[in-house]
Structures are given as structure tokens and as C-alpha cells.
Scaffold this active site. Structure first.
Site, short mmCIF file in Angstrom:
data_model
loop_
_atom_site.label_atom_id
_atom_site.label_comp_id
_atom_site.label_asym_id
_atom_site.label_seq_id
_atom_site.Cartn_x
_atom_site.Cartn_y
_atom_site.Cartn_z
N ASP A 67 0.91 -1.25 0.02
CA ASP A 67 -0.08 -0.06 0.03
C ASP A 67 0.86 1.32 0.06
OD1 ASP A 67 1.02 -0.58 2.52
OD2 ASP A 67 -1.03 -0.77 3.41
N ASP A 136 -8.09 -2.30 13.93
CA ASP A 136 -9.48 -2.50 13.37
C ASP A 136 -9.70 -3.38 12.55
OD1 ASP A 136 -8.47 -1.50 11.03
OD2 ASP A 136 -9.65 0.39 10.62
N HIS A 138 -8.09 -4.29 9.66
CA HIS A 138 -7.33 -4.29 8.33
C HIS A 138 -6.23 -4.85 8.07
CE1 HIS A 138 -5.07 -0.36 9.60
NE2 HIS A 138 -4.41 -1.04 9.17
N GLU A 143 -9.72 -1.41 4.74
CA GLU A 143 -10.73 -0.90 6.19
C GLU A 143 -11.99 -1.98 6.19
OE1 GLU A 143 -8.93 0.31 8.23
OE2 GLU A 143 -8.48 2.70 7.86
#
Ligand code: F6R
Length: 261
Positions: A67, A136, A138, A143
Site C-alpha cells: 500500500d 480495526d 485491516h 478497512e
């Protein structure tokens, strides 16, 4: 999925480094999927040490990033291309021109994302994809609510992730870019081996959800459950929410000698 519970973060980093070193030694043109963030740093340090001691060469390898932030200057210290060079690839003999990341400066971002997926395919696919996990759930920057079949694309970070990553931006979450380009979950699933590392108490909940919770877009890391060769390496702290921890320990202790991770 195989879960390896290491005694501490150092031992977890060693397990991960050993897997990557094995791939680098065995494959004629290994393609390494690299993650940034803090989780992989111990493994990178061990691989750098192995290179410096003359026991491991990456001269025949390529690397692809998971990413990248959108909107940071290319030479920003937290741009992932800069980060990975500083923390890893400039310190080994992997040729710089074979370190690839999504082109986040392209005028046509969706086209750049499609080109990135094609590039990965043209390289022959990723042999081993190193992954961290966000608070969270990810992976990459997929996400919660990301499509489990997604391809490389632009995403908006959650406030949780921006706040988690503020530590890399002098603790100011408003300096953390809102937008990123990330390999999709479908892209990540195409790697031949998924290798996650997670250590410390902040990873208890996401690891429990990813490994033992339901397969759901609300915990993107749960997509590892779909992969035929996924290894999750955790330390005792990160493993403390796993219901089957004793079983994972037992299975790892009695792993047949011929079976690699
Ligand atoms: C980074 C990435 C992210 C991180 C995750 C955990 O390239 O893809 O998914 O792996 O945010 O970050 P750390 O390791 O800093 O806790």
C-alpha cells in the site's frame, strides 16, 4: 491457517525472517510482498543481518509493496516507498529498480491501480506476502467493509487507523493522509503464502477476530481463513485472546519435520 505462538516479539520476528529467508534461498526469482508499519521491522532487521553476514542474497528477488499513502511528497519519510527503502531494501542487495509500489502520483489513479495488479501478475505473483494487522482488523489498508474480492484501489482510512498511525507523524493524526492506495483483499489472496505477524496487547482483539471470528468484511483480516496457505505468527501477548491457543501450540510442537511453515 496455521497459528504460531512465539514467546516474545523477537522470537516471532525470527520465525517470520526464517520463512522469508527460505523462500529467497529456494526460489529462482522470488517475489516478496512487503508490509510497512512497525510489525515487520524485527524480521527485516534479521534479514538485513543475514545479508550482512554473507548468508543471504536478495540479488535475484523483487519486492512489491502492499500500500501507499496518497498525497505525500515522494521523498516524505513516511511515504511507504521511502520507508521500505530506509528500513529494509536499501540495506540488502535487492536492486532498487525491482522494488515496486502503486503509483499514487498518476493523474488516473484507477488506471494506475489496474496497472499495479497487472505488474504483480507479470512478475509471476507474490511468493510470500508479509502482513501486519490494524487495530480495526485491516490488512494492507483494506478497512472494515472492504470487499473480500477487492482489487488494488483507492481507499479512505478510518479515524481509528489515522489515529493509530499518528505516531509516525509526530503524533498529529491530521497529518496522516486520509487516502491511500492498497492492494485489494482479492489481490492479496493471490499470493502463494500469506504470512502475518502481530505482537503486543494492542493486537489481541483483531487477532482473535481474524483467526477465530467469522469471515466478514467487518474484519478484513478474516479473509486469511479463505487462503490455503496462511500463517499467523503472534507473541504470547497478542495470542492471549485465542480460544484454541493450546491447540496451536500443540500442533506447532508436533509439526512433522518435513513440513515447512
Ligand atoms: C502497512 C500495512 C498495514 C499495517 C497495519 C499494522 O503496509 O499494510 O496494514 O500492517 O496497520 O501496523 P503496525 O505494524 O504499525 O501495527
Amino acid at each position: 491457517m496455521e497459528v504460531v505462538i512465539a514467546a516474545d516479539p523477537d522470537a516471532a520476528a525470527q520465525v517470520v525472517a526464517d520463512v522469508i529467508a527460505h523462500v529467497v534461498r529456494e526460489r529462482p526469482a522470488p517475489v516478496l510482498g512487503l508490509a510497512t508499519g512497525s510489525s515487520p521491522l524485527g524480521a527485516y532487521r534479521r534479514l538485513i543481518d543475514a545479508h550482512e553476514s554473507g548468508t543471504l542474497s536478495f540479488a535475484h528477488a523483487s519486492a512489491v509493496l502492499l500500500d501507499e499513502y496518497v498525497g505525500l511528497p515522494a521523498d516524505h519519510p513516511e511515504a511507504y516507498r521511502t520507508f521500505i527503502r530506509r528500513e529494509f531494501t536499501d540495506r540488502i542487495d535487492l536492486p532498487t529498480e525491482r522494488v515496486f509500489g502503486p503509483d499514487v502520483t498518476a493523474a488516473d489513479l484507477p488506471d494506475a491501480c489496474r496497472r499495479y495488479d497487472r505488474l504483480i501478475a507479470d512478475l509471476g505473483g507474490v511468493d510470500v506476502q508479509l502482513l501486519g494487522i490494524g487495530g480495526d482488523g485491516h490488512i494492507g489498508f483494506n478497512e472494515p467493509s472492504s470487499s473480500l474480492a477487492s482489487r488494488t484501489r483507492i481507499k479512505t482510512l478510518t479515524d481509528t487507523t489515522r489515529s493509530d498511525n499518528a505516531r509516525f507523524f509526530e503524533d498529529d493524526e491530521y497529518d496522516v493522509p486520509r487516502h491511500v492506495v492498497t492492494q485489494g483483499l482479492g489481490t492479496i489472496l493471490e499470493a502463494r503464502h500469506l504470512l502475518m505477524i502481530a505482537t503486543g496487547a494492542s493486537k489481541v482483539e483483531p487477532i482473535a477476530q481474524a483467526v477465530e471470528g467469522p469471515l466478514t468484511a467487518m474484519c478484513p483480516a478474516s479473509v486469511l481463513q479463505l487462503h490455503p496457505h496462511a500463517t499467523v505468527v503472534v507473541d504470547e501477548a497478542a495470542a492471549s485472546g485465542l480460544r484454541l491457543a493450546d491447540y496451536y501450540r500443540e500442533a506447532y510442537t508436533h509439526k512433522p519435520d518435513w513440513q515447512q511453515l
